[in-house]
Design an enzyme around this catalytic site. Sequence first.
Site, mmCIF file in Angstrom:
data_model
loop_
_atom_site.group_PDB
_atom_site.id
_atom_site.type_symbol
_atom_site.label_atom_id
_atom_site.label_comp_id
_atom_site.label_asym_id
_atom_site.label_seq_id
_atom_site.Cartn_x
_atom_site.Cartn_y
_atom_site.Cartn_z
ATOM 1 N N LYS A 13 0.834 -1.220 0.000
ATOM 2 C CA LYS A 13 0.000 0.000 0.000
ATOM 3 C C LYS A 13 0.863 1.261 0.000
ATOM 4 C CE LYS A 13 -2.014 -1.144 3.865
ATOM 5 N NZ LYS A 13 -1.337 -2.433 4.075
ATOM 6 N N ARG A 85 -10.237 0.828 9.094
ATOM 7 C CA ARG A 85 -9.848 -0.572 9.357
ATOM 8 C C ARG A 85 -10.964 -1.399 9.957
ATOM 9 N NH1 ARG A 85 -3.512 -1.166 10.444
ATOM 10 N NH2 ARG A 85 -2.966 0.827 9.545
ATOM 11 N N ARG A 124 11.588 -5.612 4.800
ATOM 12 C CA ARG A 124 11.296 -4.177 4.625
ATOM 13 C C ARG A 124 12.310 -3.321 5.393
ATOM 14 N NH1 ARG A 124 5.345 -1.837 5.645
ATOM 15 N NH2 ARG A 124 5.570 -2.635 7.749
ATOM 16 N N ARG A 156 11.029 -1.413 11.209
ATOM 17 C CA ARG A 156 10.003 -0.997 12.165
ATOM 18 C C ARG A 156 9.955 -1.933 13.366
ATOM 19 N NH1 ARG A 156 4.571 0.182 8.987
ATOM 20 N NH2 ARG A 156 3.779 -0.885 10.820
ATOM 21 N N ARG A 167 -1.141 -8.406 13.623
ATOM 22 C CA ARG A 167 -1.702 -7.391 12.735
ATOM 23 C C ARG A 167 -2.447 -8.036 11.568
ATOM 24 N NH1 ARG A 167 3.858 -5.328 11.979
ATOM 25 N NH2 ARG A 167 3.164 -4.104 10.204
HETATM 26 P P1 ADP Z 1 0.291 -2.000 9.688
HETATM 27 O O1 ADP Z 1 1.459 -2.557 8.967
HETATM 28 O O2 ADP Z 1 -0.024 -2.763 10.922
HETATM 29 O O3 ADP Z 1 -0.886 -1.770 8.819
HETATM 30 P P2 ADP Z 1 0.519 0.868 9.998
HETATM 31 O O4 ADP Z 1 1.808 1.554 9.771
HETATM 32 O O5 ADP Z 1 -0.554 1.097 9.008
HETATM 33 O O6 ADP Z 1 0.856 -0.632 10.207
HETATM 34 O O7 ADP Z 1 -0.047 1.254 11.436
HETATM 35 C C1 ADP Z 1 0.759 1.095 12.586
HETATM 36 C C2 ADP Z 1 -0.131 1.046 13.822
HETATM 37 O O8 ADP Z 1 -0.866 2.270 13.951
HETATM 38 C C3 ADP Z 1 -1.184 -0.049 13.839
HETATM 39 O O9 ADP Z 1 -0.678 -1.285 14.316
HETATM 40 C C4 ADP Z 1 -2.207 0.540 14.816
HETATM 41 O O10 ADP Z 1 -1.758 0.398 16.163
HETATM 42 C C5 ADP Z 1 -2.167 2.024 14.471
HETATM 43 N N1 ADP Z 1 -3.155 2.394 13.432
HETATM 44 C C6 ADP Z 1 -2.902 2.863 12.181
HETATM 45 N N2 ADP Z 1 -4.051 3.087 11.517
HETATM 46 C C7 ADP Z 1 -5.058 2.739 12.357
HETATM 47 C C8 ADP Z 1 -6.479 2.726 12.250
HETATM 48 N N3 ADP Z 1 -7.122 3.109 11.149
HETATM 49 N N4 ADP Z 1 -7.179 2.297 13.338
HETATM 50 C C9 ADP Z 1 -6.583 1.923 14.465
HETATM 51 N N5 ADP Z 1 -5.245 1.890 14.619
HETATM 52 C C10 ADP Z 1 -4.479 2.304 13.586
HETATM 53 P P1 ADP Z 2 2.177 -1.958 3.189
HETATM 54 O O1 ADP Z 2 2.161 -0.437 3.185
HETATM 55 O O2 ADP Z 2 0.973 -2.532 2.476
HETATM 56 O O3 ADP Z 2 2.357 -2.551 4.532
HETATM 57 P P2 ADP Z 2 4.790 -1.664 1.874
HETATM 58 O O4 ADP Z 2 4.506 -0.761 0.727
HETATM 59 O O5 ADP Z 2 5.485 -1.097 3.049
HETATM 60 O O6 ADP Z 2 3.420 -2.414 2.321
HETATM 61 O O7 ADP Z 2 5.598 -2.931 1.303
HETATM 62 C C1 ADP Z 2 6.072 -3.948 2.184
HETATM 63 C C2 ADP Z 2 7.439 -4.429 1.712
HETATM 64 O O8 ADP Z 2 7.287 -5.161 0.493
HETATM 65 C C3 ADP Z 2 8.421 -3.316 1.408
HETATM 66 O O9 ADP Z 2 9.707 -3.768 1.773
HETATM 67 C C4 ADP Z 2 8.325 -3.125 -0.117
HETATM 68 O O10 ADP Z 2 9.566 -2.675 -0.677
HETATM 69 C C5 ADP Z 2 8.013 -4.541 -0.586
HETATM 70 N N1 ADP Z 2 7.105 -4.588 -1.753
HETATM 71 C C6 ADP Z 2 6.052 -3.778 -2.013
HETATM 72 N N2 ADP Z 2 5.417 -4.148 -3.154
HETATM 73 C C7 ADP Z 2 6.086 -5.233 -3.620
HETATM 74 C C8 ADP Z 2 5.931 -6.089 -4.774
HETATM 75 N N3 ADP Z 2 4.945 -5.901 -5.676
HETATM 76 N N4 ADP Z 2 6.812 -7.111 -4.928
HETATM 77 C C9 ADP Z 2 7.804 -7.321 -4.031
HETATM 78 N N5 ADP Z 2 8.020 -6.564 -2.932
HETATM 79 C C10 ADP Z 2 7.175 -5.522 -2.714
#
Ligand code: ADP
Ligand code: ADP
Length: 213
Positions: A13, A85, A124, A156, A167
């Site tokens: 995403k 979510r 990542r 992270r 998650r």
């Molecule tokens: P994830 O990889 O778990 O989707 P994010 O970077 O999107 O991680 O979010 C990190 C954390 O922030 C989540 O584990 C949650 O604790 C909080 N968070 C983010 N967006 C939301 C949401 N829409 N509702 C509730 N908690 C959220």
């Molecule tokens: P999200 O925001 O959905 O949690 P990220 O964009 O952070 O996902 O992507 C998660 C990991 O996977 C990152 O290390 C990114 O570089 C890698 N990644 C994203 N899209 C692809 C893909 N199409 N193929 C392989 N690796 C990917």
Amino acid sequence: MRIIIMGPQGAGKGTQAAKLEEETGATHIETGDLVREEINQGTELGEKIQEYNERGELVPDEIIIDMTKPYLDENDSWILDGFPRNKEQAQALDEMLDEIGEDLDRVVVLEAPDDVLVERLSGRRQSEATGEVYHIEHDPPPEEGSEEDPGPFVQREDDTEEAIRNRLETYHEQTEPLKDYYEEKGILVTIDATQDIDEVTENVLQAVGEKDS
Ligand code: ADP
Ligand code: ADP
């Protein structure tokens, strides 16, 4: 343009939203980033939400809605990543959109199986300086010592296996059912996120009408 980019952790995403932002000028609003910023600033609110974040649990709806709303109000064109979510958050978003008399254009869902996701999250890495996200194998950063070297990189804290599984479980239980919610509104597009990054980008641009199919 008002779109939601949805999908499980690791589906890509953030990667795709950044490309879409570049291509369309719409603002990428990432609620996970808002949460991490609040925690890093050490505010009272940050302290309150830190434990949820570390355990990989959702922050309470009321808090996350209050945190997100100003960004939606401020920007006409946005790509929402990490929100909503669950049903409550989706309904809150509908109410916000009703207030300003606007509609959602599209909900783009990136789909990939859990084993692919766990592998992606484990590899990542994020640049401390630019915030740019890379993958040690699939999307490696420019070479160390080169002119564009964006290092050092961080992993992270919630990209541990236990927090990842937590998650993903929450995603399947609470977020995935929103697909039906948006399918009924006729704005859902599903994309195979196991493809290469560039192929996924092509599909995303088509889905939001920025490219002919
Ligand atoms: P994830 O990889 O778990 O989707 P994010 O970077 O999107 O991680 O979010 C990190 C954390 O922030 C989540 O584990 C949650 O604790 C909080 N968070 C983010 N967006 C939301 C949401 N829409 N509702 C509730 N908690 C959220
Ligand atoms: P999200 O925001 O959905 O949690 P990220 O964009 O952070 O996902 O992507 C998660 C990991 O996977 C990152 O290390 C990114 O570089 C890698 N990644 C994203 N899209 C692809 C893909 N199409 N193929 C392989 N690796 C990917």
